[in-house]
Design a protein around this motif. Structure first.
Motif, PDB file in Angstrom:
ATOM      1  N   ARG A 197      68.210  43.778   7.299  1.00 26.82           N
ATOM      2  CA  ARG A 197      67.450  43.041   6.285  1.00 26.82           C
ATOM      3  C   ARG A 197      68.247  42.890   4.989  1.00 26.82           C
ATOM      4  N   TRP A 198      69.050  43.877   4.656  1.00 27.58           N
ATOM      5  CA  TRP A 198      69.893  43.781   3.469  1.00 27.58           C
ATOM      6  C   TRP A 198      70.912  42.652   3.642  1.00 27.58           C
ATOM      7  N   LEU A 199      71.491  42.555   4.822  1.00 22.73           N
ATOM      8  CA  LEU A 199      72.498  41.519   5.078  1.00 22.73           C
ATOM      9  C   LEU A 199      71.901  40.117   5.025  1.00 22.73           C
ATOM     10  N   THR A 200      70.738  39.915   5.640  1.00 24.96           N
ATOM     11  CA  THR A 200      70.148  38.577   5.611  1.00 24.96           C
ATOM     12  C   THR A 200      69.701  38.202   4.200  1.00 24.96           C
ATOM     13  N   ALA A 201      69.393  39.191   3.378  1.00 20.95           N
ATOM     14  CA  ALA A 201      69.034  38.915   1.987  1.00 20.95           C
ATOM     15  C   ALA A 201      70.219  38.369   1.198  1.00 20.95           C
ATOM     16  N   GLN A 202      71.439  38.571   1.717  1.00 21.58           N
ATOM     17  CA  GLN A 202      72.629  38.016   1.062  1.00 21.58           C
ATOM     18  C   GLN A 202      72.865  36.549   1.451  1.00 21.58           C
ATOM     19  N   GLY A 203      72.050  36.035   2.382  1.00 20.78           N
ATOM     20  CA  GLY A 203      72.174  34.634   2.772  1.00 20.78           C
ATOM     21  C   GLY A 203      73.233  34.372   3.821  1.00 20.78           C
ATOM     22  N   ILE A 204      73.514  35.358   4.689  1.00 21.14           N
ATOM     23  CA  ILE A 204      74.554  35.159   5.703  1.00 21.14           C
ATOM     24  C   ILE A 204      74.143  34.094   6.716  1.00 21.14           C
ATOM     25  N   SER A 205      75.132  33.488   7.350  1.00 23.62           N
ATOM     26  CA  SER A 205      74.868  32.443   8.341  1.00 23.62           C
ATOM     27  C   SER A 205      74.953  32.954   9.769  1.00 23.62           C
ATOM     28  N   VAL A 206      75.775  33.987  10.004  1.00 26.02           N
ATOM     29  CA  VAL A 206      76.014  34.519  11.341  1.00 26.02           C
ATOM     30  C   VAL A 206      76.256  36.020  11.211  1.00 26.02           C
ATOM     31  N   ILE A 207      75.795  36.780  12.204  1.00 26.35           N
ATOM     32  CA  ILE A 207      76.097  38.208  12.279  1.00 26.35           C
ATOM     33  C   ILE A 207      76.777  38.481  13.616  1.00 26.35           C
ATOM     34  N   GLY A 208      77.675  39.447  13.644  1.00 30.08           N
ATOM     35  CA  GLY A 208      78.342  39.789  14.901  1.00 30.08           C
ATOM     36  C   GLY A 208      78.785  41.238  14.902  1.00 30.08           C
ATOM     37  N   ALA A 209      79.071  41.777  16.087  1.00 27.84           N
ATOM     38  CA  ALA A 209      79.536  43.157  16.200  1.00 27.84           C
ATOM     39  C   ALA A 209      80.337  43.328  17.485  1.00 27.84           C
ATOM     40  N   ASP A 210      81.008  44.479  17.559  1.00 28.66           N
ATOM     41  CA  ASP A 210      81.871  44.767  18.706  1.00 28.66           C
ATOM     42  C   ASP A 210      81.155  45.559  19.787  1.00 28.66           C
ATOM     43  N   GLN A 211      79.834  45.468  19.834  1.00 33.70           N
ATOM     44  CA  GLN A 211      79.066  46.104  20.892  1.00 33.70           C
ATOM     45  C   GLN A 211      78.021  45.126  21.400  1.00 33.70           C
ATOM     46  N   GLU A 212      77.129  45.584  22.284  1.00 38.91           N
ATOM     47  CA  GLU A 212      76.322  44.630  23.047  1.00 38.91           C
ATOM     48  C   GLU A 212      75.085  44.093  22.368  1.00 38.91           C
ATOM     49  N   CYS A 213      74.683  44.659  21.212  1.00 41.23           N
ATOM     50  CA  CYS A 213      73.424  44.174  20.635  1.00 41.23           C
ATOM     51  C   CYS A 213      73.407  44.154  19.107  1.00 41.23           C
ATOM     52  N   VAL A 214      74.544  44.392  18.457  1.00 39.22           N
ATOM     53  CA  VAL A 214      74.683  44.389  16.998  1.00 39.22           C
ATOM     54  C   VAL A 214      73.922  45.547  16.347  1.00 39.22           C
ATOM     55  N   GLU A 215      72.686  45.743  16.754  1.00 46.43           N
ATOM     56  CA  GLU A 215      71.847  46.781  16.161  1.00 46.43           C
ATOM     57  C   GLU A 215      72.021  48.122  16.872  1.00 46.43           C
ATOM     58  N   VAL A 216      71.514  49.175  16.221  1.00 48.57           N
ATOM     59  CA  VAL A 216      71.560  50.498  16.813  1.00 48.57           C
ATOM     60  C   VAL A 216      70.604  50.578  18.001  1.00 48.57           C
ATOM     61  N   GLY A 217      70.963  51.377  18.975  1.00 49.90           N
ATOM     62  CA  GLY A 217      70.082  51.583  20.111  1.00 49.90           C
ATOM     63  C   GLY A 217      70.052  53.053  20.512  1.00 49.90           C
ATOM     64  N   PRO A 218      68.936  53.565  21.011  1.00 47.31           N
ATOM     65  CA  PRO A 218      67.685  52.829  21.190  1.00 47.31           C
ATOM     66  C   PRO A 218      66.980  52.556  19.867  1.00 47.31           C
ATOM     67  N   SER A 219      65.925  51.760  19.931  1.00 45.01           N
ATOM     68  CA  SER A 219      65.180  51.358  18.749  1.00 45.01           C
ATOM     69  C   SER A 219      64.649  52.562  17.977  1.00 45.01           C
ATOM     70  N   GLN A 220      64.628  52.410  16.678  1.00 41.25           N
ATOM     71  CA  GLN A 220      64.037  53.428  15.803  1.00 41.25           C
ATOM     72  C   GLN A 220      62.594  53.087  15.439  1.00 41.25           C
ATOM     73  N   HIS A 221      62.028  52.063  16.080  1.00 35.37           N
ATOM     74  CA  HIS A 221      60.708  51.555  15.699  1.00 35.37           C
ATOM     75  C   HIS A 221      59.805  51.461  16.927  1.00 35.37           C
ATOM     76  N   GLU A 222      58.596  51.946  16.790  1.00 34.83           N
ATOM     77  CA  GLU A 222      57.698  52.094  17.932  1.00 34.83           C
ATOM     78  C   GLU A 222      57.176  50.778  18.491  1.00 34.83           C
ATOM     79  N   ASP A 223      57.183  49.707  17.694  1.00 33.26           N
ATOM     80  CA  ASP A 223      56.532  48.468  18.109  1.00 33.26           C
ATOM     81  C   ASP A 223      57.509  47.390  18.567  1.00 33.26           C
ATOM     82  N   ASN A 224      58.800  47.710  18.652  1.00 38.81           N
ATOM     83  CA  ASN A 224      59.774  46.674  19.008  1.00 38.81           C
ATOM     84  C   ASN A 224      61.012  47.340  19.598  1.00 38.81           C
ATOM     85  N   TRP A 225      61.383  46.953  20.814  1.00 41.40           N
ATOM     86  CA  TRP A 225      62.516  47.600  21.466  1.00 41.40           C
ATOM     87  C   TRP A 225      63.861  47.084  20.979  1.00 41.40           C
ATOM     88  N   LEU A 226      63.898  45.896  20.356  1.00 41.22           N
ATOM     89  CA  LEU A 226      65.122  45.388  19.719  1.00 41.22           C
ATOM     90  C   LEU A 226      64.734  44.724  18.390  1.00 41.22           C
TER      91      LEU A 226
END
Length: 312
Positions: free
Chosen positions: A227-256
Protein backbone atom coordinates in the motif's frame (compact mmCIF):
# COMPACT_ATOMS: atom_id res chain seq x y z
CA UNK A 1 -1.81 -23.05 3.80
CA UNK A 2 -2.59 -22.21 7.42
CA UNK A 3 -3.68 -18.65 8.17
CA UNK A 4 -3.55 -17.27 11.70
CA UNK A 5 -7.13 -16.43 12.63
CA UNK A 6 -5.88 -13.72 14.98
CA UNK A 7 -4.26 -11.54 12.34
CA UNK A 8 -5.91 -8.48 10.84
CA UNK A 9 -8.25 -8.59 7.88
CA UNK A 10 -6.96 -7.28 4.56
CA UNK A 11 -10.33 -5.78 3.56
CA UNK A 12 -9.48 -5.61 -0.15
CA UNK A 13 -12.00 -3.62 -2.20
CA UNK A 14 -12.54 -3.18 -5.94
CA UNK A 15 -10.84 0.00 -7.10
CA UNK A 16 -12.42 2.55 -9.46
CA UNK A 17 -10.24 3.99 -12.20
CA UNK A 18 -9.79 7.78 -12.23
CA UNK A 19 -9.56 7.46 -16.02
CA UNK A 20 -13.23 6.57 -16.49
CA UNK A 21 -15.68 3.69 -16.47
CA UNK A 22 -14.22 2.05 -19.59
CA UNK A 23 -10.58 2.14 -18.50
CA UNK A 24 -8.73 -1.21 -18.58
CA UNK A 25 -5.16 0.05 -18.05
CA UNK A 26 -5.27 1.31 -14.48
CA UNK A 27 -1.87 2.52 -13.28
CA UNK A 28 -0.35 1.96 -16.72
CA UNK A 29 -2.02 5.21 -17.77
CA UNK A 30 0.85 6.91 -15.94
CA UNK A 31 3.23 5.75 -18.69
CA UNK A 32 2.81 8.98 -20.58
CA UNK A 33 4.74 9.44 -23.83
CA UNK A 34 6.63 12.38 -22.34
CA UNK A 35 7.97 10.37 -19.38
CA UNK A 36 8.85 7.44 -21.62
CA UNK A 37 10.82 9.72 -23.96
CA UNK A 38 12.61 11.24 -20.97
CA UNK A 39 13.80 7.92 -19.57
CA UNK A 40 14.88 6.69 -23.02
CA UNK A 41 17.04 9.81 -23.40
CA UNK A 42 18.88 8.80 -20.22
CA UNK A 43 19.26 5.11 -21.12
CA UNK A 44 22.76 3.80 -21.74
CA UNK A 45 23.31 1.18 -24.44
CA UNK A 46 26.60 0.03 -22.89
CA UNK A 47 24.96 -3.09 -21.46
CA UNK A 48 21.55 -4.69 -21.78
CA UNK A 49 20.30 -6.76 -18.84
CA UNK A 50 17.88 -9.57 -19.64
CA UNK A 51 15.65 -10.03 -16.57
CA UNK A 52 13.81 -13.14 -17.77
CA UNK A 53 14.33 -16.86 -17.24
CA UNK A 54 14.40 -19.50 -19.94
CA UNK A 55 11.61 -22.04 -20.40
CA UNK A 56 12.33 -25.77 -20.27
CA UNK A 57 10.65 -29.05 -19.39
CA UNK A 58 10.85 -29.55 -15.64
CA UNK A 59 11.15 -25.85 -14.80
CA UNK A 60 9.58 -24.64 -11.53
CA UNK A 61 5.93 -23.71 -11.99
CA UNK A 62 2.54 -24.03 -10.31
CA UNK A 63 1.74 -27.75 -10.61
CA UNK A 64 1.03 -27.74 -6.87
CA UNK A 65 -1.96 -25.49 -7.56
CA UNK A 66 -3.24 -27.83 -10.27
CA UNK A 67 -1.77 -26.01 -13.23
CA UNK A 68 0.03 -27.82 -16.05
CA UNK A 69 3.80 -27.95 -16.24
CA UNK A 70 5.65 -26.44 -19.17
CA UNK A 71 5.78 -28.82 -22.14
CA UNK A 72 7.31 -28.53 -25.60
CA UNK A 73 7.27 -31.12 -28.35
CA UNK A 74 8.00 -31.28 -32.06
CA UNK A 75 5.10 -31.18 -34.49
CA UNK A 76 7.36 -31.39 -37.54
CA UNK A 77 10.82 -32.90 -37.95
CA UNK A 78 13.01 -33.23 -41.08
CA UNK A 79 12.76 -37.03 -41.26
CA UNK A 80 9.11 -37.05 -40.23
CA UNK A 81 8.24 -34.60 -43.00
CA UNK A 82 9.68 -36.99 -45.56
CA UNK A 83 7.53 -39.82 -44.20
CA UNK A 84 4.20 -38.08 -43.65
CA UNK A 85 4.44 -35.46 -46.44
CA UNK A 86 1.91 -33.25 -44.63
CA UNK A 87 3.00 -30.24 -46.66
CA UNK A 88 2.38 -32.06 -49.94
CA UNK A 89 5.80 -31.09 -51.31
CA UNK A 90 6.85 -34.68 -52.07
CA UNK A 91 9.74 -36.87 -50.96
CA UNK A 92 12.43 -35.29 -53.17
CA UNK A 93 11.77 -31.74 -51.96
CA UNK A 94 11.28 -32.78 -48.34
CA UNK A 95 14.62 -34.61 -48.28
CA UNK A 96 16.24 -31.43 -49.58
CA UNK A 97 14.43 -28.87 -47.34
CA UNK A 98 14.75 -29.51 -43.60
CA UNK A 99 11.50 -28.52 -41.89
CA UNK A 100 11.05 -28.33 -38.09
CA UNK A 101 8.22 -27.00 -35.93
CA UNK A 102 7.15 -27.24 -32.33
CA UNK A 103 4.22 -26.79 -29.95
CA UNK A 104 4.29 -25.26 -26.46
CA UNK A 105 1.77 -26.03 -23.70
CA UNK A 106 1.86 -24.18 -20.39
CA UNK A 107 0.06 -22.16 -17.73
CA UNK A 108 0.16 -18.48 -18.71
CA UNK A 109 1.77 -17.63 -15.36
CA UNK A 110 4.86 -19.77 -16.00
CA UNK A 111 8.37 -18.36 -15.80
CA UNK A 112 8.92 -14.61 -16.02
CA UNK A 113 5.41 -13.31 -16.65
CA UNK A 114 3.05 -10.42 -16.05
CA UNK A 115 -0.30 -10.57 -14.26
CA UNK A 116 -3.02 -8.53 -15.95
CA UNK A 117 -5.77 -6.76 -14.04
CA UNK A 118 -8.34 -9.52 -14.61
CA UNK A 119 -6.18 -12.06 -12.75
CA UNK A 120 -7.66 -11.32 -9.31
CA UNK A 121 -10.87 -9.74 -8.06
CA UNK A 122 -13.29 -9.54 -5.16
CA UNK A 123 -16.86 -10.88 -5.05
CA UNK A 124 -17.01 -11.47 -8.80
CA UNK A 125 -15.56 -8.10 -9.83
CA UNK A 126 -12.12 -7.04 -11.03
CA UNK A 127 -10.54 -3.59 -11.13
CA UNK A 128 -12.85 -0.79 -12.25
CA UNK A 129 -15.98 -2.83 -11.57
CA UNK A 130 -15.91 -5.20 -14.53
CA UNK A 131 -17.77 -8.35 -13.51
CA UNK A 132 -17.48 -12.04 -14.26
CA UNK A 133 -21.21 -12.05 -14.95
CA UNK A 134 -20.98 -9.46 -17.73
CA UNK A 135 -17.39 -9.70 -18.98
CA UNK A 136 -16.23 -13.32 -18.70
CA UNK A 137 -17.02 -15.58 -21.62
CA UNK A 138 -16.52 -19.31 -22.10
CA UNK A 139 -12.83 -18.88 -22.96
CA UNK A 140 -11.58 -15.62 -21.53
CA UNK A 141 -12.34 -12.22 -20.05
CA UNK A 142 -13.43 -9.52 -22.47
CA UNK A 143 -11.96 -6.81 -20.23
CA UNK A 144 -8.55 -6.00 -18.73
CA UNK A 145 -6.72 -8.89 -20.40
CA UNK A 146 -3.00 -9.04 -20.94
CA UNK A 147 -3.52 -8.06 -24.58
CA UNK A 148 -4.41 -4.47 -23.62
CA UNK A 149 -1.10 -3.95 -21.80
CA UNK A 150 1.03 -1.61 -23.92
CA UNK A 151 4.81 -1.86 -24.29
CA UNK A 152 6.19 -0.79 -20.92
CA UNK A 153 8.96 1.80 -20.96
CA UNK A 154 9.59 3.24 -17.52
CA UNK A 155 12.15 4.49 -15.07
CA UNK A 156 12.51 1.61 -12.64
CA UNK A 157 13.83 1.49 -9.10
CA UNK A 158 15.28 -1.74 -7.74
CA UNK A 159 14.66 -2.35 -4.06
CA UNK A 160 17.44 -4.82 -3.28
CA UNK A 161 16.25 -5.90 0.15
CA UNK A 162 18.53 -8.97 0.21
CA UNK A 163 21.57 -6.73 -0.29
CA UNK A 164 20.24 -4.28 2.30
CA UNK A 165 20.07 -7.12 4.84
CA UNK A 166 23.50 -8.46 3.83
CA UNK A 167 22.20 -11.91 2.84
CA UNK A 168 22.18 -13.98 -0.33
CA UNK A 169 18.45 -14.51 0.06
CA UNK A 170 15.84 -13.37 2.55
CA UNK A 171 14.53 -16.11 4.82
CA UNK A 172 11.32 -17.93 3.94
CA UNK A 173 8.17 -15.88 4.57
CA UNK A 174 10.09 -12.73 5.48
CA UNK A 175 7.62 -9.83 5.24
CA UNK A 176 9.26 -6.74 3.74
CA UNK A 177 8.17 -3.66 5.67
CA UNK A 178 7.77 0.02 4.85
CA UNK A 179 10.81 0.65 7.04
CA UNK A 180 12.83 -1.78 4.88
CA UNK A 181 11.84 0.12 1.74
CA UNK A 182 12.66 3.50 3.24
CA UNK A 183 16.03 2.22 4.46
CA UNK A 184 16.82 0.80 1.01
CA UNK A 185 15.93 4.10 -0.68
CA UNK A 186 18.18 5.89 1.78
CA UNK A 187 20.99 3.43 0.98
CA UNK A 188 20.74 4.03 -2.76
CA UNK A 189 19.84 7.71 -2.58
CA UNK A 190 16.89 7.19 -4.90
CA UNK A 191 13.26 8.30 -4.79
CA UNK A 192 10.21 6.61 -6.28
CA UNK A 193 8.33 8.96 -8.61
CA UNK A 194 4.86 8.79 -10.09
CA UNK A 195 4.70 6.44 -13.07
CA UNK A 196 7.84 4.51 -12.08
CA UNK A 197 8.07 0.75 -12.00
CA UNK A 198 9.45 -0.85 -8.84
CA UNK A 199 11.21 -4.23 -8.70
CA UNK A 200 11.95 -6.04 -5.44
CA UNK A 201 14.89 -8.40 -5.00
CA UNK A 202 14.61 -11.08 -2.31
CA UNK A 203 17.55 -13.14 -3.63
CA UNK A 204 15.51 -16.20 -4.57
CA UNK A 205 16.75 -16.22 -8.15
CA UNK A 206 20.19 -17.11 -6.83
CA UNK A 207 18.77 -20.64 -6.51
CA UNK A 208 16.97 -20.87 -9.87
CA UNK A 209 16.04 -23.37 -11.27
CA UNK A 210 15.91 -25.40 -8.04
CA UNK A 211 12.17 -25.38 -7.40
CA UNK A 212 12.64 -26.54 -3.81
CA UNK A 213 14.37 -23.22 -3.04
CA UNK A 214 12.70 -20.80 -5.46
CA UNK A 215 9.03 -21.66 -4.93
CA UNK A 216 6.88 -21.81 -1.80
CA UNK A 217 6.71 -19.69 1.39
CA UNK A 218 8.26 -16.72 -0.40
CA UNK A 219 9.77 -13.68 1.26
CA UNK A 220 8.02 -10.65 -0.19
CA UNK A 221 6.10 -7.45 0.37
CA UNK A 222 3.81 -7.08 3.34
CA UNK A 223 0.42 -5.58 2.61
CA UNK A 224 1.44 -2.36 4.36
CA UNK A 225 4.51 -2.12 2.11
CA UNK A 226 2.38 -2.79 -0.97
CA UNK A 227 0.00 0.00 0.00
CA UNK A 228 2.91 2.36 0.65
CA UNK A 229 4.28 1.69 -2.84
CA UNK A 230 0.98 2.26 -4.65
CA UNK A 231 0.58 5.51 -2.71
CA UNK A 232 3.70 6.70 -4.55
CA UNK A 233 1.83 6.34 -7.86
CA UNK A 234 3.81 3.43 -9.31
CA UNK A 235 2.76 1.96 -12.65
CA UNK A 236 4.15 -1.59 -12.32
CA UNK A 237 5.42 -3.81 -9.50
CA UNK A 238 7.70 -6.82 -9.88
CA UNK A 239 9.83 -9.25 -7.89
CA UNK A 240 12.22 -12.17 -8.24
CA UNK A 241 9.80 -14.70 -6.75
CA UNK A 242 6.44 -16.17 -7.69
CA UNK A 243 3.94 -13.77 -6.16
CA UNK A 244 5.68 -10.45 -5.23
CA UNK A 245 4.04 -10.55 -1.80
CA UNK A 246 5.01 -12.51 1.28
CA UNK A 247 3.58 -15.98 1.67
CA UNK A 248 1.67 -17.44 3.30
CA UNK A 249 -0.84 -14.64 3.82
CA UNK A 250 -0.74 -12.65 7.03
CA UNK A 251 -4.47 -11.88 6.74
CA UNK A 252 -7.37 -14.16 7.61
CA UNK A 253 -9.77 -13.01 4.88
CA UNK A 254 -7.54 -13.19 1.79
CA UNK A 255 -5.02 -15.81 0.70
CA UNK A 256 -3.16 -13.37 -1.61
CA UNK A 257 -3.96 -9.87 -0.32
CA UNK A 258 -1.02 -8.32 -2.18
CA UNK A 259 -2.51 -9.48 -5.47
CA UNK A 260 -5.84 -8.10 -4.35
CA UNK A 261 -4.31 -4.74 -3.50
CA UNK A 262 -2.11 -4.31 -6.56
CA UNK A 263 -4.47 -5.75 -9.18
CA UNK A 264 -7.97 -5.27 -7.77
CA UNK A 265 -7.69 -2.13 -5.67
CA UNK A 266 -4.96 -0.17 -7.43
CA UNK A 267 -4.85 -1.39 -11.03
CA UNK A 268 -1.10 -2.09 -10.88
CA UNK A 269 0.06 -5.08 -12.99
CA UNK A 270 2.57 -7.46 -11.43
CA UNK A 271 5.69 -9.02 -12.98
CA UNK A 272 6.84 -12.20 -11.28
CA UNK A 273 9.91 -14.47 -11.35
CA UNK A 274 12.24 -11.72 -12.54
CA UNK A 275 15.96 -12.51 -12.65
CA UNK A 276 17.51 -9.56 -10.82
CA UNK A 277 20.82 -11.19 -9.91
CA UNK A 278 23.00 -9.50 -12.53
CA UNK A 279 21.57 -6.07 -11.75
CA UNK A 280 22.34 -6.63 -8.09
CA UNK A 281 25.86 -7.87 -8.76
CA UNK A 282 26.60 -4.77 -10.83
CA UNK A 283 25.05 -2.45 -8.24
CA UNK A 284 22.38 -1.15 -10.63
CA UNK A 285 19.46 0.29 -8.65
CA UNK A 286 17.94 2.62 -11.27
CA UNK A 287 17.33 1.74 -14.91
CA UNK A 288 15.14 2.06 -17.96
CA UNK A 289 12.77 -0.88 -18.26
CA UNK A 290 11.61 -2.02 -21.69
CA UNK A 291 9.13 -4.91 -21.66
CA UNK A 292 6.10 -6.23 -23.51
CA UNK A 293 3.99 -9.36 -22.96
CA UNK A 294 2.65 -11.69 -25.60
CA UNK A 295 -0.77 -10.31 -26.59
CA UNK A 296 -2.97 -13.24 -25.58
CA UNK A 297 -6.53 -11.98 -26.03
CA UNK A 298 -8.31 -11.73 -22.69
CA UNK A 299 -5.72 -13.79 -20.82
CA UNK A 300 -4.93 -13.22 -17.16
CA UNK A 301 -1.19 -13.27 -17.75
CA UNK A 302 1.51 -13.95 -20.31
CA UNK A 303 5.25 -14.48 -20.61
CA UNK A 304 7.21 -11.25 -20.71
CA UNK A 305 10.87 -10.49 -21.48
CA UNK A 306 11.94 -7.41 -19.52
CA UNK A 307 15.15 -5.64 -20.53
CA UNK A 308 17.01 -3.13 -18.39
CA UNK A 309 19.33 -0.32 -19.47
CA UNK A 310 21.32 1.66 -16.93
CA UNK A 311 20.53 5.36 -16.73
CA UNK A 312 23.08 8.09 -17.31
Amino acid sequence: MKIDANVARADIKVGTSPYGAHDELGALNALAATSQAKVLERASSSKVYDLSVDYFVGMPSFQGAGDPSYQIFMSHTPDGTVVDNLNGAGEHVNRHVCYSGDVVFMYTHTGTHIDSLNHFGVDGQIYNGFSAKDHLGSRNWTKAGVDVIPPIIARTVLLDIAKLKGVECLEDSYAITVADIEEELERTGLAIEEGNAVFVRTGRMAYWPDGTKTMGNPPGLSLDAARWLTAQGISVIGADQECVEVGPSQHEDNWLPGHGHFLTESGVPMIELLNLEELSADGVSEFCLIAAPIRLKGATGAPIRPLALKLN
